[in-house]
Structure formats: structure tokens, C-alpha cells
Write an enzyme that holds these catalytic residues in place. Structure first.
Site, mmCIF file in Angstrom:
data_model
loop_
_atom_site.group_PDB
_atom_site.id
_atom_site.type_symbol
_atom_site.label_atom_id
_atom_site.label_comp_id
_atom_site.label_asym_id
_atom_site.label_seq_id
_atom_site.Cartn_x
_atom_site.Cartn_y
_atom_site.Cartn_z
ATOM 1 N N SER A 145 0.813 -1.197 -0.008
ATOM 2 C CA SER A 145 -0.064 -0.128 0.042
ATOM 3 C C SER A 145 0.888 1.368 0.065
ATOM 4 O O SER A 145 2.133 1.122 0.420
ATOM 5 C CB SER A 145 -0.887 0.050 1.153
ATOM 6 O OG SER A 145 -1.573 1.279 1.373
ATOM 7 N N TYR A 158 -1.740 -0.204 10.528
ATOM 8 C CA TYR A 158 -1.719 -0.492 8.951
ATOM 9 C C TYR A 158 -0.541 -0.104 8.351
ATOM 10 O O TYR A 158 0.260 -0.825 7.631
ATOM 11 C CB TYR A 158 -2.999 -0.163 8.458
ATOM 12 C CG TYR A 158 -3.103 -0.435 7.101
ATOM 13 C CD1 TYR A 158 -3.482 -1.630 6.640
ATOM 14 C CD2 TYR A 158 -2.873 0.494 6.049
ATOM 15 C CE1 TYR A 158 -3.606 -2.155 5.557
ATOM 16 C CE2 TYR A 158 -3.071 0.127 4.637
ATOM 17 C CZ TYR A 158 -3.364 -1.186 4.330
ATOM 18 O OH TYR A 158 -3.601 -1.430 2.985
#
Length: 261
Positions: A145, A158
Site C-alpha cells: 500500500s 496498518y
């Protein structure tokens, strides 16, 4: 692009980015292990579509945050087709929490997120390596990501997990180079999948989509299908001299656009 005669495992492939990756590989002749954690019907539906597209597929229910399940997935590919050429580490999770709310995350949150976003890919690679090194075109693609590139995203835990996955991608590329196993990562920006819609609710999903659209030079929000091409590029022989790379796929969001003129 041609995956004829190749076998792929795509973790977390019953929906979203993983599903489109499985379908893309099958469409070009590949055989795919479709993995789901809890939604068996969704996994079987994707496997059926893989077959309709001309590939082959089996479904395996497994939460890959459990080490034993990583071995089970690899064993399923080997028991069914006797080979393994491609591994797409797509399964992931998060907890939505504002970055300035340090009380909103605890040790358990970090452990759960790291278990699926970092440790599971490592365990999948460990189980797959002995078989993939026998392939004539082995490739591992980690789905990371932009959160791991710029420290942004749904939570600090995250972002940290994806940053660690990016570092692991480069380290694994060095470690597995002697086996001719390539390891790369695709780093999407916001992708408007049902996963986000279900997690956030329709109103919040629409608001975030609009905000993300304003942040990209092309004024658009990606769908899972927009991430499939980069995944298949890394998975295929078209990138046979590429390893240890992190490809940002975010519509230009990290450019910091738009800007005043």
C-alpha cells in the site's frame, strides 16, 4: 500476457483485488488456488468464473494468519497440479483509527494486523519456496500500500505493517535471487472496493471516494480491476528481469496534486 501451464496461489481472493487478480491469471490460461477466510460461497463463485474464462481453479478456505494454513494452501496447489509458479500475497486487514489517537490502538491490534499483513506473506513464501524454485518462471507479488511508502492510511498499525512488508519484499528479493524467484510489491492507493464500503458504510465510503478523487491529478478513484494489470505484470514473464521493486499504483496521489495555479 500468457499464464498457460502455470499455477498461482492468490491469498484473500474471494473478493476485491485478490479476486480480480485470480480472474486475470485464469483469463490468460493460468490455474489458480482461490483462497477465502470465511466466505466459501464467494470463493467458489470466483473459482467458477476462473473456469468460465478458460483457466482452472480450486478453492481453499484458510485464514493465512495461522502458520499451518499457509502450508495447507501450498499443499493444495501441489496435490492438485504438482507445481507452483506464482504467489500473490493479497490477504490483509486493518483497524480504522485516526493517527493522532494513540489510545485507539493497543498491542493486540498491532499483533493482529501484523499477523495477516506481514507474517502471513513471509510464511507463505517460506512454504512456497521449495516448490517455486523448480519453476521456470517463479514470481511472488506482495500487495502492499502507499500507506507503507508515506506513513498514511487507515491507522498507524496498518501503515507500519505495510512499511514492514515493503522492506521484507526487498529483503526476500535478495534472499531468493539465487533460486531465480522474483519478489516485488504493488502499492495501491485508495481502491474503491466493497471491502471499504462494508467497513465504512455507504455515506463515509462516498465521502472518502470524493476526497481521494480530488487528490489525484487524473481525478479518479481506482477500482480493484485497476490494480490487476500491475499484479499480472510482476507475476508474468514480461517482468523477468525485475525484482525487489515497489510499484505505486495510486493515480498520482503521492505527487501531492492538485495544486493552485
Amino acid at each position: 500476457m500468457d499464464f498457460t501451464g502455470q499455477v498461482a496461489i492468490v491469498t484473500g481472493s474471494s473478493a476485491g483485488i485478490g479476486a480480480d487478480a485470480a480472474l486475470g491469471i485464469a483469463k490468460h490460461g493460468g490455474k489458480v488456488v482461490v483462497n477465502y477466510a470465511s466466505n466459501q460461497a464467494a470463493g467458489e463463485a470466483i473459482a467458477a468464473r476462473c473456469k468460465e474464462l478458460g483457466g482452472d481453479a480450486i478453492t481453499v478456505g484458510a485464514d493465512v494468519s495461522e502458520d499451518a494454513n499457509c502450508k495447507m494452501l501450498v499443499d493444495a496447489a501441489m496435490d492438485t497440479w504438482g507445481q507452483l509458479d506464482i504467489l500473490v500475497n493479497n490477504a490483509g486487514t486493518t483497524k480504522f483509527m485516526n493517527h493522532d489517537n494513540l489510545e485507539g490502538l493497543d498491542k493486540n491490534d498491532f499483533e493482529q494486523i501484523y499477523a495477516l499483513n506481514l507474517i502471513a506473506p513471509y510464511q507463505m513464501v517460506k512454504q512456497a519456496r521449495p516448490h517455486m524454485k523448480n519453476s521456470d518462471a517463479p514470481s511472488i507479488v506482495n500487495i502492499s500500500s502507499v500507506a507503507g511508502v508515506r506513513g498514511i492510511g487507515s491507522s498507524i498499525a496498518y501503515a507500519a505493517s505495510k512499511g514492514a512488508l515493503n522492506s521484507a519484499t526487498m529483503a526476500l528479493a535478495r534472499a531468493l535471487g539465487k533460486d531465480k524467484i522474483r519478489v516485488n510489491a504493488v502499492c495501491p492507493g485508495f481502491v474503491g472496493t466493497d471491502w471499504f464500503r462494508n467497513a465504512l458504510g455507504e455515506e463515509a465510503f462516498a465521502a472518502i471516494s470524493d476526497a481521494q478523487r480530488q487528490l489525484t491529478p487524473m481525478n479518479q478513484v481506482a477500482g480493484s480491476e485497476d490494480i490487476t494489470g500491475p499484479i499480472m505484470f510482476f507475476a508474468s514473464r514480461h517482468s523477468q528481469h525485475v525484482t525487489g521493486q515497489l510499484l505505486v499504483v495510486d493515480g498520482g496521489m503521492l505527487l501531492g496534486m492538485p495544486f493552485s495555479q
